[in-house]
Write an enzyme that holds these catalytic residues in place. Structure first.
Site, PDB file in Angstrom:
ATOM      1  N   SER A   8       0.835  -1.210   0.000  1.00 22.28           N
ATOM      2  CA  SER A   8       0.000   0.000   0.000  1.00 22.28           C
ATOM      3  C   SER A   8       0.860   1.247   0.000  1.00 22.28           C
ATOM      4  O   SER A   8       1.563   1.531   0.977  1.00 22.28           O
ATOM      5  CB  SER A   8      -0.899   0.013   1.234  1.00 22.28           C
ATOM      6  OG  SER A   8      -1.471   1.302   1.359  1.00 22.28           O
ATOM      7  N   HIS A  33      -1.159  -1.564  -4.071  1.00 19.24           N
ATOM      8  CA  HIS A  33      -2.447  -1.182  -3.474  1.00 19.24           C
ATOM      9  C   HIS A  33      -2.527   0.340  -3.384  1.00 19.24           C
ATOM     10  O   HIS A  33      -1.639   0.987  -2.834  1.00 19.24           O
ATOM     11  CB  HIS A  33      -2.533  -1.821  -2.087  1.00 19.24           C
ATOM     12  CG  HIS A  33      -3.853  -1.684  -1.407  1.00 19.24           C
ATOM     13  ND1 HIS A  33      -4.930  -2.492  -1.705  1.00 19.24           N
ATOM     14  CD2 HIS A  33      -4.273  -0.841  -0.435  1.00 19.24           C
ATOM     15  CE1 HIS A  33      -5.957  -2.154  -0.935  1.00 19.24           C
ATOM     16  NE2 HIS A  33      -5.583  -1.155  -0.156  1.00 19.24           N
ATOM     17  N   ASP A  35      -4.761   3.415  -2.118  1.00 18.36           N
ATOM     18  CA  ASP A  35      -5.836   3.767  -1.180  1.00 18.36           C
ATOM     19  C   ASP A  35      -6.379   5.159  -1.466  1.00 18.36           C
ATOM     20  O   ASP A  35      -5.685   6.154  -1.248  1.00 18.36           O
ATOM     21  CB  ASP A  35      -5.283   3.763   0.248  1.00 18.36           C
ATOM     22  CG  ASP A  35      -5.126   2.362   0.809  1.00 18.36           C
ATOM     23  OD1 ASP A  35      -6.089   1.587   0.718  1.00 18.36           O
ATOM     24  OD2 ASP A  35      -4.044   2.065   1.337  1.00 18.36           O
ATOM     25  N   MET A  37      -9.036   7.988  -0.423  1.00 18.01           N
ATOM     26  CA  MET A  37      -9.895   8.393   0.707  1.00 18.01           C
ATOM     27  C   MET A  37     -10.466   9.781   0.452  1.00 18.01           C
ATOM     28  O   MET A  37      -9.754  10.671  -0.011  1.00 18.01           O
ATOM     29  CB  MET A  37      -9.065   8.454   1.987  1.00 18.01           C
ATOM     30  CG  MET A  37      -8.387   7.165   2.338  1.00 18.01           C
ATOM     31  SD  MET A  37      -7.435   7.377   3.845  1.00 18.01           S
ATOM     32  CE  MET A  37      -6.686   5.750   3.978  1.00 18.01           C
ATOM     33  N   HIS A  66      -8.319   0.734  -3.966  1.00 18.61           N
ATOM     34  CA  HIS A  66      -9.247   0.586  -2.838  1.00 18.61           C
ATOM     35  C   HIS A  66      -9.944   1.924  -2.613  1.00 18.61           C
ATOM     36  O   HIS A  66      -9.355   2.858  -2.078  1.00 18.61           O
ATOM     37  CB  HIS A  66      -8.425   0.158  -1.609  1.00 18.61           C
ATOM     38  CG  HIS A  66      -9.204  -0.003  -0.352  1.00 18.61           C
ATOM     39  ND1 HIS A  66      -8.606  -0.112   0.883  1.00 18.61           N
ATOM     40  CD2 HIS A  66     -10.549  -0.076  -0.109  1.00 18.61           C
ATOM     41  CE1 HIS A  66      -9.534  -0.248   1.811  1.00 18.61           C
ATOM     42  NE2 HIS A  66     -10.718  -0.218   1.238  1.00 18.61           N
ATOM     43  N   MET A  68     -12.151   4.221  -0.724  1.00 25.81           N
ATOM     44  CA  MET A  68     -12.826   4.492   0.556  1.00 25.81           C
ATOM     45  C   MET A  68     -13.547   5.814   0.385  1.00 25.81           C
ATOM     46  O   MET A  68     -13.175   6.842   0.965  1.00 25.81           O
ATOM     47  CB  MET A  68     -11.777   4.538   1.688  1.00 25.81           C
ATOM     48  CG  MET A  68     -11.260   3.163   2.057  1.00 25.81           C
ATOM     49  SD  MET A  68      -9.736   3.220   3.016  1.00 25.81           S
ATOM     50  CE  MET A  68      -8.544   3.306   1.695  1.00 25.81           C
ATOM     51  N   MET A 144     -11.570  -5.795   5.799  1.00 24.90           N
ATOM     52  CA  MET A 144     -10.691  -4.852   6.500  1.00 24.90           C
ATOM     53  C   MET A 144     -10.327  -5.425   7.865  1.00 24.90           C
ATOM     54  O   MET A 144     -11.200  -5.840   8.629  1.00 24.90           O
ATOM     55  CB  MET A 144     -11.392  -3.495   6.689  1.00 24.90           C
ATOM     56  CG  MET A 144     -11.566  -2.688   5.418  1.00 24.90           C
ATOM     57  SD  MET A 144     -10.032  -2.347   4.512  1.00 24.90           S
ATOM     58  CE  MET A 144      -9.064  -1.424   5.720  1.00 24.90           C
ATOM     59  N   ASP A 182      -6.559  -6.166   4.733  1.00 27.33           N
ATOM     60  CA  ASP A 182      -5.894  -4.866   4.674  1.00 27.33           C
ATOM     61  C   ASP A 182      -5.862  -4.230   6.059  1.00 27.33           C
ATOM     62  O   ASP A 182      -6.906  -3.942   6.641  1.00 27.33           O
ATOM     63  CB  ASP A 182      -6.707  -3.989   3.694  1.00 27.33           C
ATOM     64  CG  ASP A 182      -6.106  -2.622   3.456  1.00 27.33           C
ATOM     65  OD1 ASP A 182      -5.014  -2.343   3.983  1.00 27.33           O
ATOM     66  OD2 ASP A 182      -6.743  -1.834   2.726  1.00 27.33           O
TER      67      ASP A 182
HETATM   68  C1  DX5 Z   1      -6.254   1.749   5.660  1.00 28.09           C
HETATM   69  C2  DX5 Z   1      -5.730   1.431   4.275  1.00 28.09           C
HETATM   70  C3  DX5 Z   1      -4.604   0.469   4.272  1.00 28.09           C
HETATM   71  C4  DX5 Z   1      -3.347   0.931   4.933  1.00 28.09           C
HETATM   72  C5  DX5 Z   1      -2.624  -0.255   5.487  1.00 28.09           C
HETATM   73  O1  DX5 Z   1      -7.442   2.429   5.544  1.00 28.09           O
HETATM   74  O2  DX5 Z   1      -6.777   0.879   3.491  1.00 28.09           O
HETATM   75  O3  DX5 Z   1      -4.326  -0.005   2.952  1.00 28.09           O
HETATM   76  O4  DX5 Z   1      -2.497   1.617   4.067  1.00 28.09           O
HETATM   77  O5  DX5 Z   1      -1.516   0.187   6.188  1.00 28.09           O
HETATM   78  P1  DX5 Z   1      -0.729  -0.701   7.251  1.00 28.09           P
HETATM   79  O6  DX5 Z   1      -0.279  -1.928   6.524  1.00 28.09           O
HETATM   80  O7  DX5 Z   1       0.364   0.188   7.691  1.00 28.09           O
HETATM   81  O8  DX5 Z   1      -1.710  -1.037   8.356  1.00 28.09           O
HETATM   82 ZN    ZN Z   2      -6.450  -0.202   1.545  1.00 28.77          ZN
END
Ligand code: DX5
Ligand code: ZN
Length: 225
Positions: A8, A33, A35, A37, A66, A68, A144, A182
Site C-alpha cells: 500500500s 495497493h 488507497d 480516501m 481501494h 474508501m 478490512m 488490509d
Molecule cells: C487503511 C488502508 C490500508 C493501509 C494499510 O485504511 O486501506 O491499505 O495503508 O496500512 P498498514 O499496513 O500500515 O496497516
Molecule cells: Zn487499503
C-alpha cells in the site's frame, strides 16, 4: 491458490514514490495497493486520479485500487482511465444498488484493455454474511482488518474469524474468489493471516518503513508468493 502481496503506497515516502514502486517490483510483487480516501467515508483524505495517472506511466504493476469514498459508482471511469486494474468499493458506501456497481466495474476496461476486476469490501464491524449475496459476482472480497482511514494501526484479531468464515463459505459454494485483507500486517502475523484463508495481503508500513526491497522479499518469502 496463489498468495499475493499488495504493497500500500499510503505508507510510501511520496518524495521517493517512483523509486519505491520500482523496489517492490524488483522484490517480486505483481500488485500495488492504491488507497483513495475522500474525507467523508473515512476521516482522512489521501490522493486520487492525478497520482494514479502519474504512477501508471512508470509502472506495469496491477493497480489494486481501494476506494474508501461515498457513492463509489461515480468514479469508476475516472480511475479506469487513469490506470486502475481492479476497483474495490465498500459495501457500506454504496448509495444505489450493489449489483449495479459490480456490473459497472466489470463492464469498464482498464488502460491495458482488460475488464476491470471488481472487489467488494467490508469494515471490521460489518458481518461477513452481508457479502455472501455478492460473492458469485465479484473477483475479490476485501475484509478490512483495521478501521479504514489510516495506516499503521494494529490488526483487530476478531476480523480473522471473518476471513475463516468466508473461506469456508466459498469452499462450500465451490468458488475460488480472492480474499484480500488490509491493515496491520506484520512479519509476525502474515503467516497466520494466510492460514486463515486470505490470499491477497495488503501491507503498508511493513513494506515501506525501512528497506523497501528487503521488506518486500522477506514478506513474499513468508507467504510463498
Ligand atoms: C487503511 C488502508 C490500508 C493501509 C494499510 O485504511 O486501506 O491499505 O495503508 O496500512 P498498514 O499496513 O500500515 O496497516
Ligand atoms: Zn487499503
Amino acid at each position: 491458490m496463489k498468495n499475493i502481496l499488495s504493497p500500500s503506497i499510503l505508507a510510501a515516502d511520496f518524495n521517493l514514490l517512483g523509486e519505491q514502486i520500482r523496489a517492490v517490483k524488483e522484490g517480486g510483487c505483481e500488485y500495488l495497493h492504491v488507497d483513495v480516501m475522500d474525507g467523508m467515508f473515512v476521516p482522512s483524505i489521501s490522493f486520487g486520479m492525478p497520482v494514479m495517472e502519474s504512477i501508471r506511466k512508470g509502472s506495469d504493476l496491477f493497480f489494486d485500487t481501494h476506494l474508501m469514498i461515498v457513492d463509489p459508482d461515480r468514479y469508476v471511469e475516472e480511475f479506469a482511465k487513469t490506470g486502475a486494474d481492479g476497483i474495490t468499493f465498500h459495501l457500506e458506501a454504496v448509495q444505489g444498488s450493489v449489483p449495479d456497481v459490480i456490473k459497472h466495474i466489470k463492464n469498464t476496461k482498464s488502460l491495458k484493455g482488460a475488464a476491470l476486476r471488481a472487489g467488494i469490501s467490508i469494515k471490521p464491524n460489518t458481518p461477513v454474511s452481508e457479502v455472501f449475496p455478492y460473492v458469485r459476482d465479484v473477483d475479490m472480497v476485501l475484509i478490512m482488518t483495521v478501521e479504514p482511514g489510516f495506516g499503521g494501526q494494529k490488526l483487530i484479531p476478531e476480523t480473522l474469524g471473518k476471513v475463516r468464515e468466508l473461506r469456508a463459505y466459498l469452499d462450500r459454494e465451490g468458488l475460488d474468489t480472492d480474499i484480500e485483507i488490509d491493515g496491520g500486517v506484520t512479519m509476525d502475523n502474515i503467516k497466520e493471516i494466510c492460514n486463515a484463508g486470505a490470499n491477497v495481503i495488503v501491507a503498508g508500513s511493513a513494506v515501506f518503513r525501512g528497506d523497501v526491497l528487503q521488506n518486500t522479499k522477506d514478506l513474499l518469502q513468508m507467504i510463498g508468493g
